[in-house]
Each structure stands twice: as C-alpha cells, then as structure tokens.
Scaffold this motif. Structure first.
Motif, short mmCIF file in Angstrom:
data_model
loop_
_atom_site.label_atom_id
_atom_site.label_comp_id
_atom_site.label_asym_id
_atom_site.label_seq_id
_atom_site.Cartn_x
_atom_site.Cartn_y
_atom_site.Cartn_z
N LEU A 137 4.60 53.64 -12.39
CA LEU A 137 3.70 52.55 -12.01
C LEU A 137 3.23 51.77 -13.23
CD1 LEU A 137 1.61 54.33 -9.23
CD2 LEU A 137 3.50 52.72 -8.94
N GLN A 138 2.99 52.47 -14.34
CA GLN A 138 2.63 51.77 -15.58
C GLN A 138 3.80 50.89 -16.03
OE1 GLN A 138 -0.37 52.14 -17.82
NE2 GLN A 138 0.58 50.32 -18.67
N SER A 139 5.01 51.40 -15.93
CA SER A 139 6.16 50.62 -16.38
C SER A 139 6.37 49.37 -15.53
CB SER A 139 7.42 51.48 -16.38
OG SER A 139 7.86 51.78 -15.07
N ARG A 140 6.01 49.47 -14.25
CA ARG A 140 6.13 48.30 -13.38
C ARG A 140 5.21 47.15 -13.83
NH1 ARG A 140 6.11 50.76 -7.18
NH2 ARG A 140 7.80 52.27 -7.46
N LEU A 141 4.13 47.51 -14.51
CA LEU A 141 3.17 46.50 -14.95
C LEU A 141 3.63 45.78 -16.22
CD1 LEU A 141 -0.18 48.49 -14.52
CD2 LEU A 141 0.70 46.71 -13.01
N ILE A 142 4.64 46.32 -16.90
CA ILE A 142 5.01 45.79 -18.22
C ILE A 142 5.36 44.30 -18.20
CG2 ILE A 142 6.75 45.91 -20.05
CD1 ILE A 142 6.77 48.95 -19.65
N PRO A 143 6.21 43.82 -17.29
CA PRO A 143 6.56 42.39 -17.36
C PRO A 143 5.35 41.46 -17.20
CG PRO A 143 8.16 43.58 -16.02
CD PRO A 143 7.03 44.53 -16.27
N LEU A 144 4.45 41.79 -16.27
CA LEU A 144 3.28 40.94 -16.09
C LEU A 144 2.33 41.10 -17.28
CD1 LEU A 144 1.76 38.95 -14.29
CD2 LEU A 144 0.64 40.90 -13.19
N THR A 145 2.16 42.31 -17.77
CA THR A 145 1.31 42.53 -18.93
C THR A 145 1.82 41.74 -20.13
OG1 THR A 145 0.67 44.75 -18.20
CG2 THR A 145 0.43 44.27 -20.54
N GLU A 146 3.12 41.76 -20.33
CA GLU A 146 3.70 41.02 -21.45
C GLU A 146 3.45 39.53 -21.31
OE1 GLU A 146 7.83 41.02 -23.98
OE2 GLU A 146 7.99 41.19 -21.79
N ALA A 147 3.63 39.00 -20.11
CA ALA A 147 3.45 37.57 -19.90
C ALA A 147 1.99 37.15 -20.06
CB ALA A 147 3.95 37.18 -18.50
N MET A 148 1.08 38.02 -19.64
CA MET A 148 -0.34 37.66 -19.68
C MET A 148 -1.00 37.96 -21.02
SD MET A 148 -1.62 38.82 -15.86
CE MET A 148 -3.31 38.24 -16.13
N MET A 149 -0.53 39.04 -21.70
CA MET A 149 -1.28 39.53 -22.85
C MET A 149 -0.52 39.49 -24.17
SD MET A 149 -3.96 40.08 -21.17
CE MET A 149 -4.94 40.67 -22.55
N ALA A 150 0.78 39.26 -24.14
CA ALA A 150 1.56 39.32 -25.38
C ALA A 150 2.25 38.00 -25.68
CB ALA A 150 2.60 40.44 -25.30
N SER A 151 1.82 36.94 -25.02
CA SER A 151 2.37 35.62 -25.33
C SER A 151 1.54 35.02 -26.46
CB SER A 151 2.31 34.71 -24.10
OG SER A 151 0.97 34.39 -23.78
N ASP A 152 1.82 33.78 -26.81
CA ASP A 152 1.04 33.11 -27.85
C ASP A 152 -0.30 32.60 -27.32
OD1 ASP A 152 2.95 33.52 -29.79
OD2 ASP A 152 4.00 31.64 -29.36
#
Length: 311
Positions: free
Chosen positions: A236-251
């Motif tokens: 379940l944590q891994s499922r969150l990775i794409p959205l987390t990356e888009a929301m929190m790891a962009s510029d």
C-alpha cells in the motif's frame, strides 16, 4: 511491540488553507475539507503549517481557521496548530492564541533565518513550552528553517512535560532512532515517503500532505501494519509512490501541487498566495492522472475480504 505513544492520533493531515477566488480565507471551505478528511480516515489535523501557507496568513486568519475547523469537526478530533516564527515572543503569542481558538497542541519549528546555535534553539522551545497551556509538537525541518533540532537537543527537551511529540522532516533515520530509543516523544513522519519506514521503527504515525487528496489510502498503510500484515502495508505504501513523487518531489512546493489537485477534484482549496504561483496545466494533468491511477487501482490478490486495501 509496546503500545504506541500517539497523543494526537495516528493519521494526521497537514491541511491546506482554502482561499476564495479573491484570495481571502474560505472559512466554509475549510470546514468542508476538514470534515471530509476526518470522514476519510484522518484522526487528527494539522492547521497553519507549511502546507497551510502559514508564512502568508495573518495571525487573525490563523485564529479564524482553527475556530472554524474546531466547530466543524467537534471536540473529539485533535487539532495541532502551526505557531512557528523566527521570533520567540511572536511564537509565544501565536501559541496562546491557538489554544484560545481551540487547538489541542502547537506545532513549533526551529527559529529560521537567524540560524541560532543549539543552546538558543533549546531555549526557544523551553520558553514557548513554559508559556503554553497546550503540549508542543516540535517540527524538525532543516531544509526550510536552515537549523536542525539535533537528536541531543530533542533528548534534552523531552524532559519538559509539554514537549510531547515531533514532526520529523529531518531525513535522519539514525538520529530519529536515537531519540525514539532514549525518550517517550511521539514521532510523526512529516515526509510521505517515510510513513511506513518510521512507523515500523516505532513512530506514532504521520502528518501527511498527500492525505489532503487520498486520506483513505494513507490511513490504510498504517491500518495494515497494525493488523500485522507488513507485506500489505509495504504494498500500500508503494502504491502511493507515484502520487507522492508528483506532489512532493517535483520542483513545486507541496502546497502548490496539493491545491492544484484539490481544485481539479472540485474540493476546497482555491489559489495559493504569492510568492507561490499556481501549477501549470501540464502539472495539473499529471497530478490528476496519478491520482486516478491510485484510486482506481484494483486490490491486490493478497487483499482478502475485510482486509484493508485502502482503495
């Protein structure tokens, strides 16, 4: 595992501060968003924090937001109010005002810009804690403040009866483990990619930004772990990775991406305040695509009947 020390609940959301199209505080929108988050699985809310645009909201708006959310969610939902400033005196004033408005605890960052030494950082927190009538959650986010709350300082501050928790954005797993081993401080993961990792070593829970959009999915990670299904929790944590990356790891700041997504979902958010700028159409489209992929994801084969799939 020993009983977790979680004074403000397990799944907390670092809630955005909704504004109207004219840029004023949207009190009704804040009440609606808070109610939705609690219904979706958040058992606590953090207001007036980084995601809540605290640097650009007035003291009066901060008080009004706390009061509106308290009225909307009732007395049973812990509210942690951001009160951190670069000025110890002002921080004390905001803490007392937050308590009066209905907050259960104060989220206090290390003083920024001045770059105080650790003795001064400790004195700052002790001054606030001595003046407060509510407990403190220390906010360790050196990437924004420029000043670390070192593990040694945390351990010393743990002896104060009103210093009870930490929101951890230090990116220092070793330091976090040292404090967890030496104190009873309740640690909350402040970075969404660390939710499960910190929970697995004894943290109390999380203060999540992406929970503004997907509270059920964030809560499901910790529910699965508590049920003893660590494999499911990891999935379940891994499922969150794409959205987390888009929301929190962009510029872009997390506030900008969160509000862009919430606006697209017709949820209360509104514009960001300058100096922040709105996300462009391409970013917003990508955020929505990753959100849709997450919420439409089919349960995995290991998600049996009654299991916490988070979807």
């Amino acid at each position: 595992m020993r009983q977790r020390n979680a004074p403000f609940g397990r799944t907390l959301c670092a809630m955005v501060t909704p504004f109207t199209s004219a840029g004023t505080l949207d009190v009704d929108g804040a009440a609606r968003l808070a109610t939705r988050l609690v219904a979706g699985g958040c058992d606590g809310l953090v207001l007036n924090g980084t995601t809540g645009e605290s640097p650009t909201t007035t003291d009066a708006e901060k008080r009004e937001l706390i009061a509106a959310v308290r009225s909307a969610v009732g007395d049973g939902v812990p509210l942690v109010a951001g009160v951190g400033t670069a000025d110890t005196r002002h921080t004390v004033e905001l803490t007392l005002a937050a308590e009066k408005a209905g907050a259960d605890a104060a989220l206090v960052i290390a003083p920024y810009y001045s770059r105080p030494q650790q003795a001064a950082v400790e004195a700052h927190f002790r001054t606030v804690a001595d003046a407060a009538g509510i407990p403190l959650m220390l906010y360790d986010i050196p990437g924004r403040t420029g000043t670390r709350i070192t593990p040694e300082t945390m351990i010393r501050l743990a002896d104060h009866p009103r210093v009870v928790a930490v929101k951890d954005c230090s990116y220092d797993f070793l330091g976090t483990q040292k404090v967890l081993a030496a104190t009873d401080l309740a640690y909350y993961a402040g970075c969404d990619e660390h939710i499960l990792a910190l929970y697995a070593i004894g943290a109390a829970g999380c203060v999540s930004t992406i929970a503004n959009a997907v509270p059920e999915q964030v809560a499901a990670v910790l529910t699965a772990f508590d049920a003893g299904d660590t494999a499911l929790a990891a999935e379940l944590q891994s499922r969150l990775i794409p959205l987390t990356e888009a929301m929190m790891a962009s510029d872009l700041p997390g506030t900008t991406t969160t509000k862009a997504l919430l606006n697209t979902l017709t949820l209360p958010a509104g514009p960001v305040r300058p100096p922040l700028l709105a996300a462009d159409d391409r970013t917003t489209t990508e955020l929505l695509a990753r959100y849709d992929a997450l919420v439409r994801m089919r349960p995995s084969p290991c998600d049996g009947p009654g299991r916490a799939s988070g979807i």
